[in-house]
Design an enzyme around this catalytic site. Structure first.
Site, PDB file in Angstrom:
ATOM      1  CB  THR A 129      -1.023  -0.042   1.019  1.00  0.00           C
ATOM      2  OG1 THR A 129      -1.663   1.264   1.172  1.00  0.00           O
ATOM      3  CG2 THR A 129      -0.131  -0.225   2.576  1.00  0.00           C
ATOM      4  CE1 TYR A 148      -4.352  -2.356   4.941  1.00  0.00           C
ATOM      5  CE2 TYR A 148      -3.692  -0.319   4.221  1.00  0.00           C
ATOM      6  CZ  TYR A 148      -3.996  -1.449   3.923  1.00  0.00           C
ATOM      7  OH  TYR A 148      -3.945  -1.778   2.571  1.00  0.00           O
TER       8      TYR A 148
HETATM    9  N1  NAP Z   1      -8.460  -1.425  -0.797  1.00  0.00           N
HETATM   10  C1  NAP Z   1      -7.620  -0.378  -0.813  1.00  0.00           C
HETATM   11  O1  NAP Z   1      -7.777   0.718  -1.211  1.00  0.00           O
HETATM   12  C2  NAP Z   1      -6.231  -0.727  -1.119  1.00  0.00           C
HETATM   13  C3  NAP Z   1      -4.929   0.294  -0.942  1.00  0.00           C
HETATM   14  C4  NAP Z   1      -3.662  -0.010  -1.131  1.00  0.00           C
HETATM   15  C5  NAP Z   1      -3.310  -1.434  -1.249  1.00  0.00           C
HETATM   16  N2  NAP Z   1      -4.282  -2.338  -0.979  1.00  0.00           N
HETATM   17  C6  NAP Z   1      -3.984  -3.811  -0.925  1.00  0.00           C
HETATM   18  O2  NAP Z   1      -4.290  -4.408  -2.403  1.00  0.00           O
HETATM   19  C7  NAP Z   1      -4.539  -6.010  -1.814  1.00  0.00           C
HETATM   20  C8  NAP Z   1      -5.806  -6.113  -2.187  1.00  0.00           C
HETATM   21  O3  NAP Z   1      -6.992  -5.290  -1.305  1.00  0.00           O
HETATM   22  P1  NAP Z   1      -8.527  -5.440  -1.633  1.00  0.00           P
HETATM   23  O4  NAP Z   1      -9.022  -3.973  -1.488  1.00  0.00           O
HETATM   24  O5  NAP Z   1      -8.648  -6.176  -2.769  1.00  0.00           O
HETATM   25  O6  NAP Z   1      -9.047  -6.135  -0.276  1.00  0.00           O
HETATM   26  P2  NAP Z   1     -10.457  -6.381   0.219  1.00  0.00           P
HETATM   27  O7  NAP Z   1     -11.511  -6.018  -0.860  1.00  0.00           O
HETATM   28  O8  NAP Z   1     -10.674  -5.754   1.571  1.00  0.00           O
HETATM   29  O9  NAP Z   1     -10.370  -8.107   0.156  1.00  0.00           O
HETATM   30  C9  NAP Z   1      -9.723  -8.679   1.263  1.00  0.00           C
HETATM   31  C10 NAP Z   1      -9.442 -10.271   1.091  1.00  0.00           C
HETATM   32  O10 NAP Z   1      -8.848 -10.681   2.039  1.00  0.00           O
HETATM   33  C11 NAP Z   1      -9.725 -11.964   2.700  1.00  0.00           C
HETATM   34  N3  NAP Z   1      -8.963 -12.099   4.125  1.00  0.00           N
HETATM   35  C12 NAP Z   1      -9.241 -11.136   5.060  1.00  0.00           C
HETATM   36  N4  NAP Z   1      -8.762 -11.824   6.214  1.00  0.00           N
HETATM   37  C13 NAP Z   1      -8.275 -12.839   5.863  1.00  0.00           C
HETATM   38  C14 NAP Z   1      -7.781 -14.074   6.513  1.00  0.00           C
HETATM   39  N5  NAP Z   1      -7.475 -14.014   8.138  1.00  0.00           N
HETATM   40  N6  NAP Z   1      -7.476 -15.234   5.689  1.00  0.00           N
HETATM   41  C15 NAP Z   1      -7.894 -15.274   4.770  1.00  0.00           C
HETATM   42  N7  NAP Z   1      -8.190 -14.299   3.892  1.00  0.00           N
HETATM   43  C16 NAP Z   1      -8.522 -13.059   4.688  1.00  0.00           C
HETATM   44  C17 NAP Z   1     -10.934 -11.196   2.551  1.00  0.00           C
HETATM   45  O11 NAP Z   1     -11.932 -12.487   2.785  1.00  0.00           O
HETATM   46  P3  NAP Z   1     -13.482 -12.289   3.252  1.00  0.00           P
HETATM   47  O12 NAP Z   1     -14.375 -11.668   2.223  1.00  0.00           O
HETATM   48  O13 NAP Z   1     -13.726 -13.606   3.639  1.00  0.00           O
HETATM   49  O14 NAP Z   1     -13.461 -11.214   4.354  1.00  0.00           O
HETATM   50  C18 NAP Z   1     -11.011 -10.959   1.088  1.00  0.00           C
HETATM   51  O15 NAP Z   1     -11.282 -11.753   0.185  1.00  0.00           O
HETATM   52  C19 NAP Z   1      -4.308  -5.895  -0.094  1.00  0.00           C
HETATM   53  O16 NAP Z   1      -2.895  -6.310  -0.091  1.00  0.00           O
HETATM   54  C20 NAP Z   1      -4.391  -4.647   0.124  1.00  0.00           C
HETATM   55  O17 NAP Z   1      -3.667  -4.157   1.619  1.00  0.00           O
HETATM   56  C21 NAP Z   1      -5.681  -2.021  -0.938  1.00  0.00           C
END
Ligand code: NAP
Length: 323
Positions: A102, A126
């Site tokens: 991130t 975070y």
């Molecule tokens: N969202 C943002 O704005 C943002 C910004 C910068 C970087 N990122 C990074 O980009 C990547 C993808 O983010 P995203 O926005 O696609 O995330 P997201 O939509 O919040 O999805 C998170 C995923 O992780 C799973 N998860 C959560 N806890 C878990 C656990 N204990 N064991 C296994 N799976 C688990 C969730 O499953 P459930 O559906 O069962 O909860 C979901 O499938 C991440 O590395 C994030 O840090 C995101």
């Protein structure tokens, strides 16, 4: 050779887009969190030993930025301890690990785009846990690629795009932060770029997939930037000019009309979030372009693309197997 790809986080924004794009590279095994829980080392070991993947892609994360403030240990388990074990297990089976991080590893004190080697100084829990995850993977000895991205949104999940659409059905006036600068990046474009990079590597790798000359951290975002306020206005502009009947849009608004008439810029301080966020978190994508020849679309084009998608988030692609 048919490759087995282990994908975590298939229900998330990025994970579900990867689930659509990755099957062209091999057989995708995508356990949900009941099958592979990043907080539960035994499930990680079991799945890794059972699947023996040639490639591991970790799209799972604890992304609830505000909740992490009061649950840093929980966030650390998912964002650092689980990925560390995943990396160690990937190393054992000789599989590269692809991981995502991130812009929040930076403190936002710069005013020109951050490069990969800039010093990290996260302002919130975070960001600290994601930074710990980067370091654990780098120290694991596993071949890895870490793509740092920012302001991720999709037509499903929890994100700014869907929040603005919901609020726009509830309020005539929206007050949106105008002093945080970053690069909105769609999960679809992230997944497509990641898959294209991996496809190139697979084409060059023949049998064993190794990343000797390219492992490390890369910034992968829209190449330009904006503020949350401008992003919100663009979302409402796109909504107003959409002539299609988009299932995801109907679902986001619950079929209700948009009543928002004004978007007002406000300062972060006036918003009153207890969580500190960087004021400037634009990431330079030059290293990504030089290494892989890939540049994502500008943020506005990525947003426009979402509004031309007639996809139903409830329908998952047929070409995946669930572990
Ligand atoms: N969202 C943002 O704005 C943002 C910004 C910068 C970087 N990122 C990074 O980009 C990547 C993808 O983010 P995203 O926005 O696609 O995330 P997201 O939509 O919040 O999805 C998170 C995923 O992780 C799973 N998860 C959560 N806890 C878990 C656990 N204990 N064991 C296994 N799976 C688990 C969730 O499953 P459930 O559906 O069962 O909860 C979901 O499938 C991440 O590395 C994030 O840090 C995101």
């Amino acid at each position: 050779m048919k490759r087995t790809i282990l994908l975590t986080g298939k229900t998330g924004q990025l994970g579900s887009e990867l689930l659509r794009s990755l099957p062209r590279l091999g057989e995708v095994i995508a356990p949900d969190r009941n099958e592979l829980d990043l907080r539960d080392p035994e499930t990680i070991r079991l799945v890794m030993r059972d699947v023996k993947p040639q490639l591991v892609i970790n799209a799972a994360a604890y992304t609830a930025v505000d909740a992490a403030e009061t649950d840093e240990a929980g966030a650390l388990a998912v964002n650092a301890e689980g990925p560390q074990l995943l990396a160690l297990e990937a190393k054992k089976v000789g599989a590269p690990l692809i991981h995502f991080s991130t812009d929040y590893v930076f403190d936002g004190s710069k005013n020109i785009p951050y490069v990969e080697s800039d010093s990290r100084n996260p302002l919130n829990a975070y960001g600290r846990t994601k930074l710990a995850g980067e370091e654990a993977i780098r120290n694991s000895g596993a071949d890895h690629l870490i793509f740092r991205t920012s302001w991720v949104y999709a037509t499903h999940g929890r994100n700014f795009l869907l929040t603005i659409l919901r609020l726009a059905t509830e309020r005539e006036e929206l007050k949106i932060i105008d002093d945080q600068i970053g690069s909105p990046t769609s999960a679809l474009d992230l997944a497509e770029a990641t898959t294209a990079i991996l496809a190139g590597m697979i084409a060059r790798a023949k049998d064993q997939l190794t990343l000797p000359s390219v492992d490390g951290i890369y910034h992968m975002t829209a190449p330009d930037y904006t503020t949350w306020y401008e992003f919100a206005k663009a979302i409402l502009d796109e909504t107003a000019s959409t002539r299609q009947n988009l299932p995801w849009l109907t679902s986001a608004t619950k079929g209700r009309p948009i009543i928002a008439r004004r978007v007002l810029p406000i300062a972060t301080q006036a918003f009153g979030s207890p969580t500190h966020r960087p004021a400037y978190s634009v990431l330079s994508n030059a290293h990504l372009k030089e290494t892989f020849g890939i540049t994502l679309l500008d943020w506005r084009s990525q947003l426009r693309k979402c509004f031309s998608l007639e996809r139903n988030p409830a329908i998952l692609p047929p070409a995946f197997s669930s572990h």
